[in-house]
Design a protein around this motif. Structure first.
Motif, PDB file in Angstrom:
ATOM      1  N   ASP A 108       0.802  -1.226   0.000  1.00 24.02           N
ATOM      2  CA  ASP A 108       0.000   0.000   0.000  1.00 24.02           C
ATOM      3  C   ASP A 108       0.836   1.277   0.000  1.00 24.02           C
ATOM      4  O   ASP A 108       0.392   2.302  -0.515  1.00 24.02           O
ATOM      5  CB  ASP A 108      -0.951   0.023   1.198  1.00 24.02           C
ATOM      6  CG  ASP A 108      -2.316  -0.538   0.849  1.00 24.02           C
ATOM      7  OD1 ASP A 108      -2.497  -1.006  -0.295  1.00 24.02           O
ATOM      8  OD2 ASP A 108      -3.200  -0.497   1.716  1.00 24.02           O
TER       9      ASP A 108
ATOM     10  N   TRP B 133       1.237   3.392  -3.222  1.00 28.94           N
ATOM     11  CA  TRP B 133       0.236   4.350  -3.701  1.00 28.94           C
ATOM     12  C   TRP B 133       0.710   5.786  -3.501  1.00 28.94           C
ATOM     13  O   TRP B 133       0.236   6.692  -4.182  1.00 28.94           O
ATOM     14  CB  TRP B 133      -1.098   4.167  -2.988  1.00 28.94           C
ATOM     15  CG  TRP B 133      -1.848   2.912  -3.350  1.00 28.94           C
ATOM     16  CD1 TRP B 133      -2.266   1.951  -2.486  1.00 28.94           C
ATOM     17  CD2 TRP B 133      -2.325   2.502  -4.652  1.00 28.94           C
ATOM     18  NE1 TRP B 133      -2.939   0.957  -3.160  1.00 28.94           N
ATOM     19  CE2 TRP B 133      -2.997   1.279  -4.495  1.00 28.94           C
ATOM     20  CE3 TRP B 133      -2.221   3.047  -5.930  1.00 28.94           C
ATOM     21  CZ2 TRP B 133      -3.575   0.596  -5.560  1.00 28.94           C
ATOM     22  CZ3 TRP B 133      -2.799   2.365  -6.990  1.00 28.94           C
ATOM     23  CH2 TRP B 133      -3.460   1.156  -6.803  1.00 28.94           C
TER      24      TRP B 133
ATOM     25  N   SER C 139      -3.536   9.699  -6.546  1.00 26.03           N
ATOM     26  CA  SER C 139      -4.792   9.698  -7.304  1.00 26.03           C
ATOM     27  C   SER C 139      -5.027   8.374  -8.019  1.00 26.03           C
ATOM     28  O   SER C 139      -6.176   8.031  -8.338  1.00 26.03           O
ATOM     29  CB  SER C 139      -4.798  10.844  -8.319  1.00 26.03           C
ATOM     30  OG  SER C 139      -3.775  10.663  -9.284  1.00 26.03           O
TER      31      SER C 139
ATOM     32  N   GLN D  34      -4.834   5.348  -6.811  1.00 29.34           N
ATOM     33  CA  GLN D  34      -5.632   4.461  -5.976  1.00 29.34           C
ATOM     34  C   GLN D  34      -7.115   4.808  -6.085  1.00 29.34           C
ATOM     35  O   GLN D  34      -7.952   3.924  -6.286  1.00 29.34           O
ATOM     36  CB  GLN D  34      -5.182   4.529  -4.517  1.00 29.34           C
ATOM     37  CG  GLN D  34      -5.920   3.546  -3.628  1.00 29.34           C
ATOM     38  CD  GLN D  34      -5.403   3.555  -2.198  1.00 29.34           C
ATOM     39  OE1 GLN D  34      -4.859   4.547  -1.739  1.00 29.34           O
ATOM     40  NE2 GLN D  34      -5.588   2.449  -1.513  1.00 29.34           N
ATOM     41  N   SER D  35      -7.451   6.082  -6.000  1.00 29.48           N
ATOM     42  CA  SER D  35      -8.864   6.459  -6.107  1.00 29.48           C
ATOM     43  C   SER D  35      -9.394   6.219  -7.519  1.00 29.48           C
ATOM     44  O   SER D  35     -10.550   5.835  -7.693  1.00 29.48           O
ATOM     45  CB  SER D  35      -9.071   7.920  -5.694  1.00 29.48           C
ATOM     46  OG  SER D  35      -8.303   8.778  -6.499  1.00 29.48           O
ATOM     47  N   ASP D  36      -8.553   6.407  -8.543  1.00 33.98           N
ATOM     48  CA  ASP D  36      -8.979   6.125  -9.917  1.00 33.98           C
ATOM     49  C   ASP D  36      -9.300   4.646 -10.091  1.00 33.98           C
ATOM     50  O   ASP D  36     -10.312   4.288 -10.704  1.00 33.98           O
ATOM     51  CB  ASP D  36      -7.904   6.536 -10.918  1.00 33.98           C
ATOM     52  CG  ASP D  36      -7.736   8.042 -11.032  1.00 33.98           C
ATOM     53  OD1 ASP D  36      -8.633   8.794 -10.570  1.00 33.98           O
ATOM     54  OD2 ASP D  36      -6.696   8.471 -11.576  1.00 33.98           O
TER      55      ASP D  36
ATOM     56  N   ARG E 247     -10.072   2.511  -7.667  1.00 33.54           N
ATOM     57  CA  ARG E 247     -11.245   2.202  -6.837  1.00 33.54           C
ATOM     58  C   ARG E 247     -12.530   2.620  -7.540  1.00 33.54           C
ATOM     59  O   ARG E 247     -13.549   1.959  -7.442  1.00 33.54           O
ATOM     60  CB  ARG E 247     -11.141   2.888  -5.474  1.00 33.54           C
ATOM     61  CG  ARG E 247      -9.992   2.403  -4.629  1.00 33.54           C
ATOM     62  CD  ARG E 247     -10.316   1.107  -3.914  1.00 33.54           C
ATOM     63  NE  ARG E 247      -9.162   0.700  -3.122  1.00 33.54           N
ATOM     64  CZ  ARG E 247      -8.670  -0.531  -3.133  1.00 33.54           C
ATOM     65  NH1 ARG E 247      -9.214  -1.451  -3.856  1.00 33.54           N
ATOM     66  NH2 ARG E 247      -7.628  -0.828  -2.404  1.00 33.54           N
ATOM     67  N   ALA E 248     -12.484   3.730  -8.282  1.00 33.74           N
ATOM     68  CA  ALA E 248     -13.662   4.199  -9.015  1.00 33.74           C
ATOM     69  C   ALA E 248     -14.066   3.212 -10.111  1.00 33.74           C
ATOM     70  O   ALA E 248     -15.243   3.131 -10.475  1.00 33.74           O
ATOM     71  CB  ALA E 248     -13.396   5.580  -9.621  1.00 33.74           C
TER      72      ALA E 248
END
Length: 138
Positions: A39, A42, A47, A49-51, A53-54
């Protein structure tokens, strides 16, 4: 004169695609095992990781496709296979288009650095001396 192994540019592209396959594989691990030792990676691009996850459930299959394409291109280029050459050209073309789209649609101007890099790699691969090495192979 017989071929004495791949030219230096091909060796560099094999290294590039090998790194891409490893990075995509590591991304898969980080997505499947959140909270693991990986982790911390990241932090290189938070960004990302959030991309991913989206994307939800589609993130892992997408990265499996990327890892497989990069590995296939690396192996195919190394072995002088026509399909490896075609895969390498396709991956670089998709990457170039993606970098342009990210810049134009998402206003992520930093992605434009990838455009001349992918363009240079495509230029190298499509030079007749290099292209013919693969297209005349079995």
């Amino acid at each position: 004169m017989p071929h004495r192994g791949p030219p230096g540019g091909i060796v560099a592209l094999v290294a590039f695609f090998s790194f891409g396959a490893l990075a995509a594989g590591l991304t898969i691990v980080m997505l499947l095992v959140p909270g693991s030792w990986a982790d911390g990676i990241w932090r290189v691009k938070p960004s990302a990781q959030s991309d991913f996850r989206a994307l939800g459930a589609g993130a892992v299959p997408l990265m499996l496709l990327v890892a497989g394409a990069c590995a296939g291109a690396a192996i195919g280029l190394w072995r002088g296979w026509r399909q490896g050459y075609r895969l390498a050209v396709a991956v670089l073309g998709i990457n170039l288009a993606g970098d342009l789209a990210n810049a134009l649609v998402r206003h992520e101007w930093r992605t434009l650095i990838g455009v001349p890099i992918a363009g240079a790699m495509l230029f190298y691969l499509t030079r007749p001396r290099i292209r013919d090495r693969f297209l005349t192979a079995g």
